[in-house]
Design an enzyme around this catalytic site. Sequence first.
Site, PDB file in Angstrom:
ATOM      1  N   ASP A 182       0.921  -1.301  -0.114  1.00  0.00           N
ATOM      2  CA  ASP A 182       0.011  -0.046  -0.151  1.00  0.00           C
ATOM      3  C   ASP A 182       0.871   1.265   0.029  1.00  0.00           C
ATOM      4  OD1 ASP A 182      -1.883   1.990   0.376  1.00  0.00           O
ATOM      5  OD2 ASP A 182      -2.715   1.236   2.127  1.00  0.00           O
ATOM      6  N   TYR A 223      -0.672  18.831  -3.997  1.00  0.00           N
ATOM      7  CA  TYR A 223      -0.283  18.003  -5.000  1.00  0.00           C
ATOM      8  C   TYR A 223       1.034  18.283  -5.860  1.00  0.00           C
ATOM      9  CZ  TYR A 223      -1.010  15.406  -9.225  1.00  0.00           C
ATOM     10  OH  TYR A 223      -0.669  14.801 -10.695  1.00  0.00           O
ATOM     11  N   ALA A 235       3.134  20.155  -4.690  1.00  0.00           N
ATOM     12  CA  ALA A 235       4.312  20.114  -3.754  1.00  0.00           C
ATOM     13  C   ALA A 235       5.024  18.669  -3.824  1.00  0.00           C
ATOM     14  CB  ALA A 235       4.050  20.377  -2.251  1.00  0.00           C
ATOM     15  N   LYS A 243       4.649  16.638  -6.222  1.00  0.00           N
ATOM     16  CA  LYS A 243       5.139  16.485  -7.612  1.00  0.00           C
ATOM     17  C   LYS A 243       6.224  17.169  -7.750  1.00  0.00           C
ATOM     18  CE  LYS A 243       2.165  13.530  -9.552  1.00  0.00           C
ATOM     19  NZ  LYS A 243       2.926  12.123 -10.023  1.00  0.00           N
TER      20      LYS A 243
END
Length: 232
Positions: A57, A147, A149, A151
């Site tokens: 996971d 998001y 940050a 990436k």
Amino acid sequence: MAGMATHLITGAGSGIGAAVARRLHERGDELVLVARDAGRAKEFAARYPGARTLVADLAEPDRISWALGHQTLPDRIDSLLHSAGIVDLGPVGELTPKTWRHQLNVNLIAPAELTRLFLPQLRVARGHVVFVNSGAGLNAHAEWGAYAASKHGLKALADSLRHEEHAAGVRVTSVYPGRTASPMQAKVHAQEGKEYDPERWIDPESVATTILTALDLPRDAEINDLTVRPGR
């Protein structure tokens, strides 16, 4: 990559990851697919006959090493393709630590941990690590803070890895697709309150083509960064 190559892929369930997995499977390469649970692993095994699965996971990076320690890992990996990702939009004034952490875990820390765990195999094979990044890895817009940050961090991970492993012959590529027609994009549109029209965005197959180009490039060259934008 001449002969039968082995590819370890995250995010093979949908979008870009699924397109890449299908193309590699069709050409006869070996697949090792990371699934979040046993049910998902069974789906992958049925969809890609002959593929191996690993259950881990990505939302719990601290447990990945433990989880993989109880499974049979491939001896050889020619490429590690990080295409799993999640997105949750919201203004900085409303994003909670839980929302930040969830995106950082799946989009950044899990890829870092999987890379660490499989680097020995990648070094032996003089393999290739491909990070499916995002336009948000280069520019951050309103409501995309967490998001983007994650990436931007993924770009840093890829750049550092490239410098560290260059002498070992490990190639590292970051791909920055613009908006791609996928379940993630449908979710983004819902969060933005906009109508979703997949025809307006990049077909995942087109991004898969760019990833295969990077993988199949002769050894004298390496694609470091590849930006793919909607053409219509």
